[in-house]
Design an enzyme around this catalytic site. Structure first.
Site, PDB file in Angstrom:
ATOM      1  N   LEU A  80      -7.125  -2.419   2.901  1.00  0.00           N
ATOM      2  CA  LEU A  80      -8.173  -2.995   3.764  1.00  0.00           C
ATOM      3  C   LEU A  80      -8.984  -4.090   3.061  1.00  0.00           C
ATOM      4  CD1 LEU A  80      -9.734  -2.803   6.515  1.00  0.00           C
ATOM      5  CD2 LEU A  80     -11.303  -1.284   5.326  1.00  0.00           C
TER       6      LEU A  80
ATOM      7  N   LYS B 195     -11.433  -3.027  -7.997  1.00  0.00           N
ATOM      8  CA  LYS B 195     -10.749  -3.198  -6.707  1.00  0.00           C
ATOM      9  C   LYS B 195      -9.745  -2.074  -6.476  1.00  0.00           C
ATOM     10  CE  LYS B 195     -11.248  -8.151  -6.076  1.00  0.00           C
ATOM     11  NZ  LYS B 195     -10.551  -9.436  -5.961  1.00  0.00           N
TER      12      LYS B 195
ATOM     13  N   SER C 279      -6.076   2.664   2.512  1.00  0.00           N
ATOM     14  CA  SER C 279      -7.264   2.147   1.838  1.00  0.00           C
ATOM     15  C   SER C 279      -7.990   3.240   1.060  1.00  0.00           C
ATOM     16  CB  SER C 279      -8.210   1.555   2.898  1.00  0.00           C
ATOM     17  OG  SER C 279      -9.488   1.324   2.349  1.00  0.00           O
ATOM     18  N   ALA C 280      -8.609   2.850  -0.056  1.00  0.00           N
ATOM     19  CA  ALA C 280      -9.407   3.793  -0.843  1.00  0.00           C
ATOM     20  C   ALA C 280     -10.797   3.987  -0.239  1.00  0.00           C
ATOM     21  CB  ALA C 280      -9.555   3.261  -2.266  1.00  0.00           C
TER      22      ALA C 280
ATOM     23  N   ASP D 191      -4.309  -6.193  -2.641  1.00  0.00           N
ATOM     24  CA  ASP D 191      -4.981  -7.230  -3.431  1.00  0.00           C
ATOM     25  C   ASP D 191      -5.424  -6.703  -4.791  1.00  0.00           C
ATOM     26  OD1 ASP D 191      -7.108  -5.575  -2.487  1.00  0.00           O
ATOM     27  OD2 ASP D 191      -8.514  -7.190  -2.946  1.00  0.00           O
TER      28      ASP D 191
END
Ligand code: B16
Ligand code: MG
Length: 218
Positions: free
Chosen positions: A10, A45, A114-115, A170
């Site tokens: 995300l 990130k 997503s985390a 990313d």
């Protein structure tokens, strides 16, 4: 033809919230007398909230008791929530809508990996929730990236074998998670940082539909 599952990270892939995480963490770190660089931020990130604070404290050589640690995490999240309060569809990163549409039109599975524990409200605010066949976020996993749990869960929910999954990420931690899940990893962003990815693109504008088509067919 077998359906593939395209798993999207995300923050930093679908929306540019990576900058808000950075600003919120930096404000909190500065309060504690710690500063960190954009380069160090790369290590935050894709990393869970708890692990991020642990890393920042470690950089500054600061120790907190459990209550203060929890308080600081809440403080960072409140600040982050302020940043994302007014998000709308304009915050989708360039060409994300084109890629999602192409995959939908080609009848492929789309999943989120997503985390973040704030993923669902962000998908709602940007009005793309209905496009997802599976959503796995920080509330659904116990092991943070680079552990592959988040992506393996998404594969399971769509009943897709890992070798038929493609991950867009990313963060280095996310690329490592995809690789150890046995999935195809595609780095979105700085190819130097994401050099462990199997393919790299600066952003979705440089990733054409023909390339997606090849991924679907191979
Ligand atoms: P939250 P992603 C990750 O999301 C972010 O990259 C990372 O910076 C953040 O600390 C983590 O989510 C947890 O986010 O505090 O909102 O639960 O890139 O995996 O989508
Ligand atoms: Mg990310």
């Amino acid at each position: 033809m077998k359906k593939k599952c395209f798993i999207f990270d995300l923050d930093g892939v679908i929306v540019d919230t990576a900058k808000y995480h950075f600003q919120a963490w930096r404000a909190l770190a500065n309060d504690l007398g710690i500063d960190f660089t954009l380069e160090q931020n790369e290590q935050l990130k894709g990393v869970s909230r708890v692990r991020s604070l642990e890393k920042i404290l470690n950089w500054g050589g600061v120790t907190l008791g459990p209550d203060e640690f929890q308080h600081k995490m809440n403080q960072k999240n409140d600040n982050y929530l302020d940043y994302i309060a007014d998000m709308d569809t304009s915050e989708l990163l360039p060409d994300v809508d084109r890629v999602l549409k192409f995959l939908t039109q080609n009848d492929q599975f789309i999943a989120l990996g997503s985390a973040s524990k704030n993923a669902r409200p962000i998908l709602d605010k940007t009005k793309i929730t209905p496009l997802f066949d599976a959503i796995v976020d920080g509330n659904d996993v116990t092991k943070a990236k680079p552990n592959p749990e988040v992506f393996l869960k998404a594969a399971k929910l769509t009943k897709t074998k890992p070798k038929n999954c493609i991950v867009f990420e990313d963060s280095l931690a996310g690329i490592q998670a995809a690789n150890s899940a046995g999935m195809l990893s595609i780095g979105i962003g700085n190819a130097e940082i994401l050099k462990e990815a199997q393919f790299n693109f600066e952003d979705f504008r440089s990733l054409p539909n023909q390339f997606l088509n090849q991924l679907i067919k191979n």
